[in-house]
Design a protein around this motif. Sequence first.
Motif, PDB file in Angstrom:
ATOM      1  N   GLU A 235     104.693  75.271 100.134  1.00 40.50           N
ATOM      2  CA  GLU A 235     104.127  76.202  99.156  1.00 40.50           C
ATOM      3  C   GLU A 235     104.441  75.750  97.735  1.00 40.50           C
ATOM      4  O   GLU A 235     103.584  75.836  96.849  1.00 40.50           O
ATOM      5  N   ALA A 236     105.655  75.266  97.517  1.00 39.35           N
ATOM      6  CA  ALA A 236     106.009  74.739  96.191  1.00 39.35           C
ATOM      7  C   ALA A 236     105.107  73.567  95.829  1.00 39.35           C
ATOM      8  O   ALA A 236     104.651  73.438  94.682  1.00 39.35           O
ATOM      9  N   GLY A 237     104.822  72.717  96.794  1.00 38.84           N
ATOM     10  CA  GLY A 237     103.957  71.575  96.552  1.00 38.84           C
ATOM     11  C   GLY A 237     102.520  71.975  96.289  1.00 38.84           C
ATOM     12  O   GLY A 237     101.862  71.442  95.388  1.00 38.84           O
ATOM     13  N   LYS A 238     102.030  72.937  97.055  1.00 41.85           N
ATOM     14  CA  LYS A 238     100.652  73.416  96.882  1.00 41.85           C
ATOM     15  C   LYS A 238     100.448  74.008  95.490  1.00 41.85           C
ATOM     16  O   LYS A 238      99.431  73.755  94.827  1.00 41.85           O
ATOM     17  N   ARG A 239     101.427  74.766  95.035  1.00 37.68           N
ATOM     18  CA  ARG A 239     101.309  75.376  93.706  1.00 37.68           C
ATOM     19  C   ARG A 239     101.374  74.329  92.606  1.00 37.68           C
ATOM     20  O   ARG A 239     100.667  74.439  91.594  1.00 37.68           O
ATOM     21  N   LEU A 240     102.185  73.299  92.800  1.00 34.64           N
ATOM     22  CA  LEU A 240     102.243  72.230  91.794  1.00 34.64           C
ATOM     23  C   LEU A 240     100.946  71.424  91.789  1.00 34.64           C
ATOM     24  O   LEU A 240     100.479  70.995  90.719  1.00 34.64           O
ATOM     25  N   ALA A 241     100.345  71.213  92.944  1.00 30.77           N
ATOM     26  CA  ALA A 241      99.057  70.509  93.000  1.00 30.77           C
ATOM     27  C   ALA A 241      98.012  71.249  92.171  1.00 30.77           C
ATOM     28  O   ALA A 241      97.204  70.637  91.460  1.00 30.77           O
ATOM     29  N   HIS A 242      98.030  72.586  92.255  1.00 29.20           N
ATOM     30  CA  HIS A 242      97.110  73.393  91.449  1.00 29.20           C
ATOM     31  C   HIS A 242      97.369  73.205  89.958  1.00 29.20           C
ATOM     32  O   HIS A 242      96.426  73.057  89.162  1.00 29.20           O
ATOM     33  N   VAL A 243      98.624  73.186  89.564  1.00 26.59           N
ATOM     34  CA  VAL A 243      98.979  72.977  88.151  1.00 26.59           C
ATOM     35  C   VAL A 243      98.425  71.636  87.677  1.00 26.59           C
ATOM     36  O   VAL A 243      97.791  71.545  86.609  1.00 26.59           O
ATOM     37  N   HIS A 244      98.643  70.592  88.452  1.00 28.46           N
ATOM     38  CA  HIS A 244      98.153  69.262  88.043  1.00 28.46           C
ATOM     39  C   HIS A 244      96.634  69.234  87.946  1.00 28.46           C
ATOM     40  O   HIS A 244      96.073  68.616  87.032  1.00 28.46           O
ATOM     41  N   GLN A 245      95.970  69.897  88.868  1.00 30.05           N
ATOM     42  CA  GLN A 245      94.509  69.924  88.836  1.00 30.05           C
ATOM     43  C   GLN A 245      94.005  70.589  87.549  1.00 30.05           C
ATOM     44  O   GLN A 245      93.067  70.104  86.904  1.00 30.05           O
ATOM     45  N   GLU A 246      94.640  71.675  87.164  1.00 32.44           N
ATOM     46  CA  GLU A 246      94.245  72.388  85.950  1.00 32.44           C
ATOM     47  C   GLU A 246      94.562  71.570  84.704  1.00 32.44           C
ATOM     48  O   GLU A 246      93.782  71.556  83.739  1.00 32.44           O
ATOM     49  N   LEU A 247      95.688  70.892  84.700  1.00 35.51           N
ATOM     50  CA  LEU A 247      96.052  70.076  83.535  1.00 35.51           C
ATOM     51  C   LEU A 247      95.113  68.878  83.386  1.00 35.51           C
ATOM     52  O   LEU A 247      94.727  68.518  82.268  1.00 35.51           O
ATOM     53  N   GLU A 248      94.745  68.271  84.494  1.00 36.63           N
ATOM     54  CA  GLU A 248      93.816  67.138  84.426  1.00 36.63           C
ATOM     55  C   GLU A 248      92.505  67.539  83.754  1.00 36.63           C
ATOM     56  O   GLU A 248      91.927  66.772  82.974  1.00 36.63           O
ATOM     57  N   ALA A 249      92.055  68.756  84.023  1.00 36.29           N
ATOM     58  CA  ALA A 249      90.776  69.227  83.488  1.00 36.29           C
ATOM     59  C   ALA A 249      90.798  69.371  81.971  1.00 36.29           C
ATOM     60  O   ALA A 249      89.734  69.397  81.337  1.00 36.29           O
ATOM     61  N   MET A 250      91.997  69.482  81.371  1.00 38.93           N
ATOM     62  CA  MET A 250      92.059  69.683  79.917  1.00 38.93           C
ATOM     63  C   MET A 250      92.323  68.393  79.147  1.00 38.93           C
ATOM     64  O   MET A 250      92.325  68.404  77.907  1.00 38.93           O
TER      65      MET A 250
END
Length: 250
Positions: A16-31
Amino acid sequence: MAVSIKSAREIELMREAGKRLAHVHQELEAMIAPGISTWEIDAKGEKLIRDCGCIPNFLHYNGYPASICVSVNDEVVHGIPRKDRYLKEGDIVSLDAGLIYKGYHSDAARTHAVGKVSTEAQKLMDVTKQSFFEGIKMAKEGQHLHDISRAIEEYVTPYGYGIVRDLVGHGIGTALHEDPQIPNYAQKRRGVRLQAGMTLAIEPMINAGTWQVRFLRDGWTVVTKDGSLSAHYENTILVTDGEPEILTLY
């Protein structure tokens, strides 16, 4: 060396910690785009981490002043975000981020192109990313830790790039940095035998020129000694009785 073997419950929390961090990276990449400041990336990253019910594990870690390490061009790791540092067309930027979910850590890094980059910069990023995947082919129960290190070096060396030696991967769990340390280059010994339930942060840091680095006066930012570009790719993985599981990718 005490390498922790995670229980089934701990593995679920780390997933779960990894899944949430993957989401953070995905959002940061978009910006990522020319004109954005490194401070804006950090502010967005911290908000994303807290909004998903987690704690940024880099913030105040040994005094580090931000939640996201933002390293540009010749900065290898630990770049400190600044309001007056703006990304430019052709830059490459490495984002290293981590979070804590219910007491368990995840850690991952990505290097991104800012707009259109040179062929050389893109190749460095591609080779660095692929070297991670070459390394984790060895991350199986019964293999040895430094089989990972050797596989990374054997993949990178033909390209003539420098593999950073001053910084290494690491175990991860209830602490951000646990045993064992994981170099990205071959060792004289094979290292500990891998067992199912080990969680590791594998993170090749590859320079276009020399492997040598130096620290800036801020005490954190690590740059290439010759000013060449550097790329970084990292995921938190779980060793299983089969193929390794990457916890910080969707």
